[in-house]
Design an enzyme around this catalytic site. Structure first.
Site, PDB file in Angstrom:
ATOM      1  N   SER A 191       0.781  -1.153   0.188  1.00 14.54           N
ATOM      2  CA  SER A 191       0.039   0.002  -0.056  1.00 14.54           C
ATOM      3  C   SER A 191       0.839   1.143  -0.161  1.00 14.54           C
ATOM      4  O   SER A 191       0.195   2.374  -0.261  1.00 14.54           O
ATOM      5  CB  SER A 191      -0.940  -0.154   1.344  1.00 14.54           C
ATOM      6  OG  SER A 191      -0.135  -0.086   2.324  1.00 14.54           O
ATOM      7  N   LYS A 203       3.591  10.732   3.086  1.00 13.86           N
ATOM      8  CA  LYS A 203       3.675  11.689   1.847  1.00 13.86           C
ATOM      9  C   LYS A 203       4.621  12.658   2.418  1.00 13.86           C
ATOM     10  O   LYS A 203       4.894  12.943   3.465  1.00 13.86           O
ATOM     11  CB  LYS A 203       2.433  12.297   1.750  1.00 13.86           C
ATOM     12  CG  LYS A 203       1.325  11.162   1.161  1.00 13.86           C
ATOM     13  CD  LYS A 203       1.275  11.147  -0.362  1.00 13.86           C
ATOM     14  CE  LYS A 203       0.056  10.420  -0.936  1.00 13.86           C
ATOM     15  NZ  LYS A 203      -0.271   9.212  -0.090  1.00 13.86           N
TER      16      LYS A 203
END
Lengths: 224, 224
Positions: free
Chosen positions: A144, A183
């Site tokens: 993921s 991120k």
DNA sequence: TTGACAACCGAACCCATGTTCGTCTATACT
DNA sequence: AGTATAGACGAACATGGGTTCGGTTGTCAA
């Protein structure tokens, strides 16, 4: 490293014996030899305490290797000249406290008492100046994190923090989606831009209220 | 003691290897390891030559003891002190010899000079057991390695070798396309399957003749 | 040609040694 | 009492790793 005096008497004796035997013979003793010379009657107890000493940072072991022991430094109180060397430790040991995957929040160190067994040695430069006591590692489960260019099995080294500066790579928990993601963080005032590391992927924009920062990514290690 | 130069080349190599391995690991190598690393295919030959070295006075052996070797002194021509000091080092320094990108072959270390400036310290576990002297690092330029889940700026640690086993990740130079790529290697007899690390990307198949292996990937490090 | 000898090979053998597991005790906490 | 946990025990297991042995090759001298 755990205080030498906090070790059990047995464990201290084991360290002394290992140091002496190695100095005398040029190679380390076997588990059975350690037992015989420190009054331990079972190899499993020696094994058990050796693992304790590894956790405490006094030695390293090579699995399935006979005599695969190595002291990390001189034993306190000995006059051993066994390579004092790395007192200046260019590396440190940090805990691997669990796994990271998209569907659950990132574990943080005091969430629970972590398994002392899994530690990883990292050179200081992988911590980017962070105090080693603030760093921890997680192993990636599943695919993921592909948009972060991170694979299954990678080890991600984090620093515990709940805020971030623009440009930091962070682990965030998106409370609305119940999802963890890695991120680059950019606060644009009314919204937060989360930019994937993968250069071909588009950023997502989230409301600051649903964006819980769980840690800053310091580095990534991949064994092949 | 017999003159070091009177020993066979093999025997000198064995001594050097024993000294280096012991320095690197804190315990001596096995007979089989000595053989594998000095080009000897039979344990009995290693044993034979070890006994020769005992006769010549260069080492002592303990019978029926695994890794029961001990050098009687530093090996002529080696930097014995350095080895002693590094005796407990769980990390080593390897050179960063250049950059890697798609359009050029992978640089390979020539035994000559490295720039002392560009060295990186890595913990031994990143080398997967490889002798540190056989390892080198390259810094990734550009985004051409994305299918290998590798980014610009990553440091890839290689081992110098020109063959590969199935499942190894290797750097290959495709002579027909004049292109470097990092893929998992699978020899399927008439063709070679090169599988990207990225789980969503398809393998490519190449003719063994156009596929030049330049090194095996040991690990990847990413500073954020 | 023959024999002695150094160097080497590969496989078999089997002890050396790390690992695992079920069990037991002592202590602390609920 | 009931449960959890650290520490210890000993036996069984599996593999690590030294040793042995029959055989091959090449060199040198008688």
């Amino acid at each position: 490293m755990k205080d030498f005096n906090k070790l059990s008497e047995r464990q201290r004796n084991m360290l002394r014996y290992i140091e002496k035997y190695t100095a005398d013979h040029g190679y380390p003793p076997t588990i059975r030899q350690i037992g015989e010379n420190t009054g331990i009657n079972s190899t499993s107890v020696v094994n058990y305490n050796l693992n304790k000493l590894v956790q405490a940072g006094y030695l390293t072991r090579s699995q399935h290797v006979s005599r695969g022991l190595r002291l990390t430094g001189p034993v306190p109180g000995s006059k051993g000249k066994v390579a004092a060397v790395q007192a200046s430790a260019a590396f440190s040991r940090i805990p691997i406290i669990g796994h990271i995957f998209a569907s659950e929040p990132v574990p943080v160190p005091d969430d629970y008492s972590y398994d002392e067994d899994s530690m990883i040695e990292v050179t200081k430069d992988l911590l980017g100046g962070t105090d080693p006591s603030q760093a921890y590692a997680l192993k990636v489960k599943g695919d993921s994190m592909i948009d972060a260019m991170i694979r299954e099995g990678d080890i991600v080294i984090f620093r515990k923090q709940e805020t971030a500066k623009n440009g930091d790579m962070v682990a965030v928990w998106l409370t609305d989606k119940s999802e963890t993601t890695l991120k680059y963080f950019h606060n644009e005032g009314s919204r937060i831009r989360l930019q994937p590391a993968h250069p071909h992927m588009e950023p997502i924009y989230v409301d600051p209220r649903v964006c819980k920062i769980e840690g800053k990514v310091l580095s990534v290690i991949r064994h092949i």
